[in-house]
Design an enzyme around this catalytic site. Structure first.
Site, mmCIF file in Angstrom:
data_model
loop_
_atom_site.group_PDB
_atom_site.id
_atom_site.type_symbol
_atom_site.label_atom_id
_atom_site.label_comp_id
_atom_site.label_asym_id
_atom_site.label_seq_id
_atom_site.Cartn_x
_atom_site.Cartn_y
_atom_site.Cartn_z
ATOM 1 C CB SER A 1 -0.832 0.274 1.480
ATOM 2 O OG SER A 1 -2.014 1.436 1.388
ATOM 3 C CE1 TYR B 1 -3.869 -1.947 5.130
ATOM 4 C CE2 TYR B 1 -3.700 0.449 4.793
ATOM 5 C CZ TYR B 1 -3.902 -0.629 4.483
ATOM 6 O OH TYR B 1 -3.488 -0.732 2.694
#
Length: 260
Positions: free
Chosen positions: A144, A157
């Protein structure tokens, strides 16, 4: 050997039951590739395979489970030598700092990092067997772009994706001598069941079909880094390159706005 996505490649794809993985499976099958698709939800995988029965095989598994992965190991050779493994399974859980709970960090790390690492227990031997026959072999890790800037609530995350990207780059260095290419995919915001739960603005968000298209095109061009959408990823990189004090103030201000 070329790292380009070859015609009728045999591919193992994790996280295929929804979101980017599901869209990617459909596009790859439409391009003629053959896929072993893995996810935790067998019903969703079966529905996916039923749309492309000649090009897909369902291999349900939780990638954090060594036993599950061992049980599907032989499935990776269903269509022949494994040409590519796309490790896409992941999760996103946000931390509420007022109710700090380390289990949020653990959940992100377990799925995103440990699950990917465990997937390599069965993917790497299969890719090495392909290389031993003089054929190209590629490992794709879906990370990501979130970790490029310290967003509030994303402690778990973002940290997991930073670790995952470092893991992929280190693998690229170690596997170069074996001729196994490592590709890192760094999406921005993509509309999926995971991001549907977000309660904040998501700039430059794209559909999962668009994300899948960009990944396929990047693989076809032989890219080792696939980041999108460009406006968002460039913005994050530019922000992250600012002096740390300024980054800290911006991040704190954004976190306060989210909390309010």
């Amino acid at each position: 050997m070329s790292r380009r996505l070859e015609t009728t490649s045999n591919i193992w794809l994790t996280g295929a039951s929804s979101g980017i993985g599901e869209a990617l499976a459909k596009q790859l099958a439409t391009h003629g590739h053959r896929l072993i698709v893995t996810g935790r939800r067998k019903e969703a995988l079966d529905a996916l395979v039923n749309q492309h029965p000649q090009h897909m095989l369902a291999a349900p598994a939780d990638t954090t489970s060594k036993a599950d992965l061992e049980a599907i190991k032989d499935s990776l050779g269903h269509f022949g030598d494994l040409d590519m493994a796309i490790l896409n399974a992941g999760t996103c859980e946000y931390l509420e700092i007022a109710e700090y709970d380390s289990r949020v960090i653990e959940a992100n790390m377990t799925t995103n990092v440990v699950g990917t690492a465990r997937s390599l227990d069965i993917a790497l031997p299969a890719l090495r067997a392909t290389r031993a026959k003089g054929k190209p072999a590629t490992l794709v890790i879906v990370s990501s772009s979130a970790w490029w800037f310290p967003f509030g609530r994303a402690e778990g995350y973002g940290a997991s994706k930073a670790a995952l990207t470092y893991f992929a780059h280190a693998l690229r260095a170690d596997l170069a001598a074996e001729g196994i290419d490592v590709v890192v995919v760094s999406p921005g915001f993509v509309k999926t069941p995971l991001t549907d739960r977000n309660d904040f603005p998501m700039p430059f968000i794209i559909s999962s079909e668009d994300a899948a298209h960009r990944i396929v095109k990047g693989l076809e061009k032989g890219k080792t880094e696939i980041a999108f959408p460009r406006r968002f990823t460039w913005l994050l990189k530019a922000l992250g390159a600012l002096p740390q004090g300024l980054v800290d103030r911006m991040a704190a201000s954004m976190a306060r706005n989210n909390h309010s």
